[in-house]
Scaffold this motif. Structure first.
Motif, short mmCIF file in Angstrom:
data_model
loop_
_atom_site.label_atom_id
_atom_site.label_comp_id
_atom_site.label_asym_id
_atom_site.label_seq_id
_atom_site.Cartn_x
_atom_site.Cartn_y
_atom_site.Cartn_z
N ASP A 266 0.85 -1.18 0.00
CA ASP A 266 0.00 0.00 0.00
C ASP A 266 0.90 1.24 0.00
O ASP A 266 2.12 1.14 -0.06
CB ASP A 266 -0.97 -0.01 1.19
N ARG A 267 0.30 2.42 0.07
CA ARG A 267 1.06 3.67 -0.04
C ARG A 267 2.16 3.78 1.03
O ARG A 267 3.30 4.11 0.72
CB ARG A 267 0.14 4.88 0.02
N GLU A 268 1.85 3.53 2.28
CA GLU A 268 2.84 3.68 3.35
C GLU A 268 3.93 2.62 3.25
O GLU A 268 5.10 2.91 3.50
CB GLU A 268 2.16 3.63 4.73
N GLU A 269 3.57 1.41 2.88
CA GLU A 269 4.58 0.37 2.68
C GLU A 269 5.48 0.74 1.49
O GLU A 269 6.69 0.50 1.53
CB GLU A 269 3.91 -0.98 2.42
N PHE A 270 4.88 1.34 0.48
CA PHE A 270 5.64 1.76 -0.70
C PHE A 270 6.65 2.84 -0.35
O PHE A 270 7.79 2.81 -0.80
CB PHE A 270 4.68 2.23 -1.81
N VAL A 271 6.23 3.81 0.48
CA VAL A 271 7.15 4.87 0.89
C VAL A 271 8.32 4.27 1.67
O VAL A 271 9.49 4.63 1.45
CB VAL A 271 6.41 5.95 1.71
N LYS A 272 8.03 3.35 2.58
CA LYS A 272 9.09 2.68 3.34
C LYS A 272 10.02 1.93 2.39
O LYS A 272 11.25 1.97 2.53
CB LYS A 272 8.48 1.72 4.36
N PHE A 273 9.44 1.25 1.42
CA PHE A 273 10.20 0.50 0.42
C PHE A 273 11.15 1.42 -0.35
O PHE A 273 12.34 1.12 -0.50
CB PHE A 273 9.21 -0.18 -0.54
N ILE A 274 10.64 2.55 -0.80
CA ILE A 274 11.45 3.50 -1.58
C ILE A 274 12.55 4.10 -0.70
O ILE A 274 13.69 4.29 -1.16
CB ILE A 274 10.57 4.60 -2.21
N LYS A 275 12.25 4.38 0.57
CA LYS A 275 13.28 4.91 1.47
C LYS A 275 14.43 3.92 1.61
O LYS A 275 15.60 4.30 1.56
CB LYS A 275 12.69 5.21 2.84
N LEU A 276 14.11 2.66 1.79
CA LEU A 276 15.16 1.65 1.91
C LEU A 276 15.93 1.48 0.61
O LEU A 276 17.16 1.34 0.60
CB LEU A 276 14.56 0.31 2.33
#
Length: 165
Positions: free
Chosen positions: A87-97
């Motif tokens: 989802d959006r928040e998981e995606f943001v975490k993914f992109i940060k990593l």
């Protein structure tokens, strides 16, 4: 100059840039696929789009996107609800990593171009006194103008080196 100082603040600027890029890409992929969350295929396309934006908008060398295996492994680490999609928040975490090293490289390049170059320019200004023709012109320039010219030359040199590679 305010934008430059904002970029040097570091962490907050990087977080805003990551969030802005992530939201833009997530919305684009979501609208094209018609899905609420991103499955692996959509996720890999979004990674390619994120790296395209990074290479277009941020200073520094060209960054190649990671391999599909890396994306799949990182996806599993970020999929908190274990539904196989982000989802959006998981995606943001993914992109940060995924982009942590990329943003560190960009930040180091900014520090060299915007802090070290002006300092070097002011230190070497006296060395130009003995150069015929150039020395007198350089000595008449205010320090701020001379430092700006040298910084601009360093940035142009960095960009030309990136285009060759």
């Amino acid at each position: 100059m305010g934008q430059v100082l904002e970029k040097l603040r570091g962490r907050e600027w990087r977080q805003r840039q990551i969030r802005k890029i992530s939201d833009k890409v997530f919305d684009r992929i979501k609208n094209e696929s018609g899905r609420v969350n991103l499955a692996f295929e959509d996720l890999y396309i979004s990674v390619l789009l994120v790296y395209n934006d990074i290479n277009k908008h941020l200073p520094g060398p060209h960054f190649d996107p990671p391999l599909k295996e890396t994306v799949r492994t990182l996806m599993l680490d970020c999929d908190i609800n274990l539904d196989g999609e982000l989802d959006r928040e998981e995606f943001v975490k993914f992109i940060k990593l995924l982009t942590a090293d990329t943003f560190n490289t960009v930040s180091q390049g900014l520090i060299i171009a915007l802090v070290a170059a002006p300092t070097f320019a002011l230190v070497t200004k006296r060395a130009t006194e003995g150069v015929p023709g150039v020395g007198k012109v350089v000595q008449r320039l205010p320090n701020s103008v001379y430092a700006s010219i040298v910084t601009l030359a360093v940035v142009m040199f960095q960009k030309s080196g990136q285009e060759i590679e």
